[in-house]
Design a protein around this motif. Structure first.
Motif, PDB file in Angstrom:
ATOM      1  N   LYS A  19       0.897  -1.390  -0.219  1.00 40.97           N
ATOM      2  CA  LYS A  19      -0.045  -0.149   0.278  1.00 40.97           C
ATOM      3  C   LYS A  19       1.076   1.502  -0.109  1.00 40.97           C
ATOM      4  O   LYS A  19       0.224   2.312   0.257  1.00 40.97           O
ATOM      5  N   LEU A  20       2.660   0.957  -0.122  1.00 45.60           N
ATOM      6  CA  LEU A  20       2.927   2.353  -0.179  1.00 45.60           C
ATOM      7  C   LEU A  20       3.395   2.783  -1.603  1.00 45.60           C
ATOM      8  O   LEU A  20       3.618   1.743  -1.846  1.00 45.60           O
ATOM      9  N   GLU A  21       3.441   4.300  -1.337  1.00 49.17           N
ATOM     10  CA  GLU A  21       4.302   4.451  -3.039  1.00 49.17           C
ATOM     11  C   GLU A  21       4.881   5.456  -2.297  1.00 49.17           C
ATOM     12  O   GLU A  21       5.536   6.214  -1.540  1.00 49.17           O
ATOM     13  N   HIS A  22       5.973   5.276  -3.560  1.00 49.96           N
ATOM     14  CA  HIS A  22       7.732   5.505  -2.983  1.00 49.96           C
ATOM     15  C   HIS A  22       8.267   7.021  -4.321  1.00 49.96           C
ATOM     16  O   HIS A  22       8.031   6.358  -5.062  1.00 49.96           O
ATOM     17  N   GLN A  23       8.050   7.886  -3.992  1.00 46.71           N
ATOM     18  CA  GLN A  23       8.732   8.608  -4.835  1.00 46.71           C
ATOM     19  C   GLN A  23      10.660   8.482  -5.624  1.00 46.71           C
ATOM     20  O   GLN A  23      11.423   7.916  -4.200  1.00 46.71           O
ATOM     21  N   LEU A  24      10.573   8.655  -6.433  1.00 46.45           N
ATOM     22  CA  LEU A  24      11.928   8.158  -6.858  1.00 46.45           C
ATOM     23  C   LEU A  24      12.894   9.316  -6.911  1.00 46.45           C
ATOM     24  O   LEU A  24      12.684   9.857  -8.640  1.00 46.45           O
ATOM     25  N   ASN A  25      14.426   9.082  -6.926  1.00 48.47           N
ATOM     26  CA  ASN A  25      15.478  10.020  -7.794  1.00 48.47           C
ATOM     27  C   ASN A  25      14.452  11.416  -8.326  1.00 48.47           C
ATOM     28  O   ASN A  25      14.375  12.382  -7.391  1.00 48.47           O
ATOM     29  N   GLU A  26      15.018  11.740  -9.702  1.00 49.34           N
ATOM     30  CA  GLU A  26      13.736  12.694 -10.073  1.00 49.34           C
ATOM     31  C   GLU A  26      12.659  13.015  -9.990  1.00 49.34           C
ATOM     32  O   GLU A  26      12.194  14.333  -9.573  1.00 49.34           O
ATOM     33  N   GLU A  27      12.212  12.279  -9.338  1.00 47.02           N
ATOM     34  CA  GLU A  27      10.152  12.823  -8.966  1.00 47.02           C
ATOM     35  C   GLU A  27      10.278  13.393  -7.875  1.00 47.02           C
ATOM     36  O   GLU A  27       9.444  13.487  -7.194  1.00 47.02           O
ATOM     37  N   ILE A  28      11.411  13.480  -6.789  1.00 43.59           N
ATOM     38  CA  ILE A  28      11.327  14.174  -5.410  1.00 43.59           C
ATOM     39  C   ILE A  28      11.534  15.994  -6.014  1.00 43.59           C
ATOM     40  O   ILE A  28      13.012  16.164  -6.127  1.00 43.59           O
ATOM     41  N   ARG A  29      10.836  16.711  -5.341  1.00 40.51           N
ATOM     42  CA  ARG A  29      11.336  17.846  -5.857  1.00 40.51           C
ATOM     43  C   ARG A  29      11.012  18.203  -4.540  1.00 40.51           C
ATOM     44  O   ARG A  29      10.988  19.999  -4.772  1.00 40.51           O
ATOM     45  N   ASP A  30      10.851  18.665  -3.792  1.00 38.57           N
ATOM     46  CA  ASP A  30      11.565  19.313  -2.187  1.00 38.57           C
ATOM     47  C   ASP A  30      12.456  19.755  -2.003  1.00 38.57           C
ATOM     48  O   ASP A  30      13.739  19.786  -2.930  1.00 38.57           O
ATOM     49  N   LYS A  31      12.188  20.552  -1.613  1.00 38.98           N
ATOM     50  CA  LYS A  31      14.149  21.863  -1.472  1.00 38.98           C
ATOM     51  C   LYS A  31      14.857  20.786  -0.825  1.00 38.98           C
ATOM     52  O   LYS A  31      15.702  20.813  -0.789  1.00 38.98           O
ATOM     53  N   GLU A  32      13.973  21.047   0.707  1.00 43.28           N
ATOM     54  CA  GLU A  32      15.044  20.558   0.852  1.00 43.28           C
ATOM     55  C   GLU A  32      14.310  18.709   1.796  1.00 43.28           C
ATOM     56  O   GLU A  32      13.993  18.901   1.754  1.00 43.28           O
ATOM     57  N   VAL A  33      15.373  18.303   2.212  1.00 39.45           N
ATOM     58  CA  VAL A  33      15.542  16.903   2.424  1.00 39.45           C
ATOM     59  C   VAL A  33      16.024  16.368   3.799  1.00 39.45           C
ATOM     60  O   VAL A  33      17.544  17.031   3.824  1.00 39.45           O
ATOM     61  N   ARG A  34      15.954  15.485   4.833  1.00 32.24           N
ATOM     62  CA  ARG A  34      17.175  14.821   5.338  1.00 32.24           C
ATOM     63  C   ARG A  34      17.265  13.325   5.023  1.00 32.24           C
ATOM     64  O   ARG A  34      15.950  12.490   4.882  1.00 32.24           O
ATOM     65  N   LEU A  35      18.560  13.470   4.855  1.00 32.82           N
ATOM     66  CA  LEU A  35      19.191  11.846   4.259  1.00 32.82           C
ATOM     67  C   LEU A  35      19.781  11.326   5.021  1.00 32.82           C
ATOM     68  O   LEU A  35      19.982  11.227   5.904  1.00 32.82           O
ATOM     69  N   LEU A  62      17.913   7.006  -4.775  1.00 33.88           N
ATOM     70  CA  LEU A  62      16.999   8.429  -3.846  1.00 33.88           C
ATOM     71  C   LEU A  62      16.027   7.799  -3.743  1.00 33.88           C
ATOM     72  O   LEU A  62      15.250   8.631  -5.168  1.00 33.88           O
ATOM     73  N   VAL A  63      15.521   7.284  -2.160  1.00 37.86           N
ATOM     74  CA  VAL A  63      13.615   7.556  -2.251  1.00 37.86           C
ATOM     75  C   VAL A  63      12.665   7.867  -0.665  1.00 37.86           C
ATOM     76  O   VAL A  63      13.767   8.326  -0.134  1.00 37.86           O
ATOM     77  N   LYS A  64      12.072   8.163  -1.723  1.00 37.74           N
ATOM     78  CA  LYS A  64      11.654   9.119  -0.333  1.00 37.74           C
ATOM     79  C   LYS A  64      10.599   7.901   0.518  1.00 37.74           C
ATOM     80  O   LYS A  64      10.098   7.428   0.163  1.00 37.74           O
ATOM     81  N   ILE A  65      11.236   7.935   1.797  1.00 39.07           N
ATOM     82  CA  ILE A  65      10.559   7.238   2.709  1.00 39.07           C
ATOM     83  C   ILE A  65       9.343   7.297   3.760  1.00 39.07           C
ATOM     84  O   ILE A  65       8.356   6.988   4.251  1.00 39.07           O
ATOM     85  N   ALA A  66       9.641   8.590   3.438  1.00 35.80           N
ATOM     86  CA  ALA A  66       8.234   9.420   4.738  1.00 35.80           C
ATOM     87  C   ALA A  66       8.348  10.786   4.285  1.00 35.80           C
ATOM     88  O   ALA A  66       8.768  11.639   4.910  1.00 35.80           O
ATOM     89  N   PRO A  67       7.114  11.156   3.015  1.00 40.24           N
ATOM     90  CA  PRO A  67       7.088  11.777   2.569  1.00 40.24           C
ATOM     91  C   PRO A  67       5.683  13.027   3.234  1.00 40.24           C
ATOM     92  O   PRO A  67       6.025  14.545   3.284  1.00 40.24           O
ATOM     93  N   ASN A  68       5.898  12.535   4.745  1.00 46.48           N
ATOM     94  CA  ASN A  68       4.815  14.050   4.897  1.00 46.48           C
ATOM     95  C   ASN A  68       5.410  14.613   6.619  1.00 46.48           C
ATOM     96  O   ASN A  68       5.454  15.250   7.151  1.00 46.48           O
ATOM     97  N   ALA A  69       6.443  13.955   6.839  1.00 47.26           N
ATOM     98  CA  ALA A  69       8.149  15.087   7.476  1.00 47.26           C
ATOM     99  C   ALA A  69       8.242  16.073   7.372  1.00 47.26           C
ATOM    100  O   ALA A  69       7.873  15.883   6.279  1.00 47.26           O
ATOM    101  N   THR A  70       8.808  16.637   8.187  1.00 46.29           N
ATOM    102  CA  THR A  70       9.268  18.579   7.772  1.00 46.29           C
ATOM    103  C   THR A  70      10.840  18.340   7.873  1.00 46.29           C
ATOM    104  O   THR A  70      10.881  18.034   8.903  1.00 46.29           O
ATOM    105  N   PRO A  72      10.853  16.328   4.526  1.00 47.08           N
ATOM    106  CA  PRO A  72      10.809  15.038   4.261  1.00 47.08           C
ATOM    107  C   PRO A  72      11.714  14.124   4.383  1.00 47.08           C
ATOM    108  O   PRO A  72      13.355  14.728   3.704  1.00 47.08           O
ATOM    109  N   VAL A  73      11.817  12.827   4.650  1.00 46.70           N
ATOM    110  CA  VAL A  73      13.150  11.808   4.401  1.00 46.70           C
ATOM    111  C   VAL A  73      12.978  10.782   3.853  1.00 46.70           C
ATOM    112  O   VAL A  73      12.342  10.517   3.504  1.00 46.70           O
ATOM    113  N   CYS A  74      14.232  10.909   3.617  1.00 46.14           N
ATOM    114  CA  CYS A  74      15.052  10.279   2.675  1.00 46.14           C
ATOM    115  C   CYS A  74      15.666   9.122   2.327  1.00 46.14           C
ATOM    116  O   CYS A  74      16.476   9.996   3.212  1.00 46.14           O
ATOM    117  N   LYS A  75      16.441   8.050   1.654  1.00 43.32           N
ATOM    118  CA  LYS A  75      16.966   7.200   2.163  1.00 43.32           C
ATOM    119  C   LYS A  75      17.883   6.685   0.791  1.00 43.32           C
ATOM    120  O   LYS A  75      16.876   6.889  -0.362  1.00 43.32           O
TER     121      LYS A  75
END
Length: 189
Positions: A19-35, A62-70, A72-75
């Motif tokens: 039930k999870l959807e993950h954004q990958l690489n270029e799909e991640i358009r956030d200014k800042e991420v926690r890596l 690069l995979v966004k694993i927690a999109p709702n965090a501020t 967002p957390v990427c791994k």
């Protein structure tokens, strides 16, 4: 044929894992991420471009694993391997899952002793297989005036199965049917 410059076509791949959807690489358009690094170490907060560059250098995704965090957390990880392991876990969980069925045994209030014993053996077999059993006594015509006979019959049935089953619901009259539920006793492991 020339396509006007105001029309752009975007092709987005969204992978579904359960039930999870993950954004990958270029799909991640956030200014800042926690890596988080491939080894699980916190690499801090940085721009998504820098995070993508680090993932590219390590030849990983690069995979966004927690999109709702501020933010967002990427791994940084090998996404194909991650997806394979998730599907393997889901398959294993599905394999270990046991569906408990409800088997039904029907009788009449004037059942003979041998017929009663056959129904009892069937119910005990169902209970040993780990299924719940619904024991039903059906009243017809003038038998409705003697529902106590059916209740005695069901209680006797429950006592005969007491070694391998517990009475989940006591005998209850519902219209022309009196029902009782038995569930198998859980074996101590």
């Amino acid at each position: 044929m020339r396509v006007p410059s105001c029309i752009r076509v975007f092709i987005l791949e969204v992978f579904h894992i359960g039930k999870l959807e993950h954004q990958l690489n270029e799909e991640i358009r956030d200014k800042e991420v926690r890596l988080i690094g491939a080894d699980g170490a916190q690499l801090g907060i940085m721009s998504s471009a820098d995070a993508q560059r680090l993932a590219y250098e390590k030849d990983l995704d690069l995979v966004k694993i927690a999109p709702n965090a501020t933010p967002p957390v990427c791994k940084i990880m090998d996404y194909g391997k991650f997806r394979f392991e998730q599907m393997k876990k889901e398959k294993e969980a599905k394999k270990n899952q046991r569906v408990v069925e409800i088997k039904e045994v029907r009788m009449s209030p004037n059942i003979d002793t041998n017929d009663f014993n056959v129904k009892l053996k069937n119910a005990q077999k169902f209970l040993k297989d780990g299924n719940r059993v619904k024991v039903t006594v059906r009243f017809r015509g003038r038998e409705m005036a003697h529902t106590s006979i059916g209740e005695v019959l069901l209680k006797q049935f429950g006592e005969q199965c007491a070694e391998i089953a517990t009475v989940e619901k006591n005998p209850k009259l519902d219209g022309r049917l009196m029902t009782m539920f038995l569930s198998p006793k859980t074996a101590a492991k």
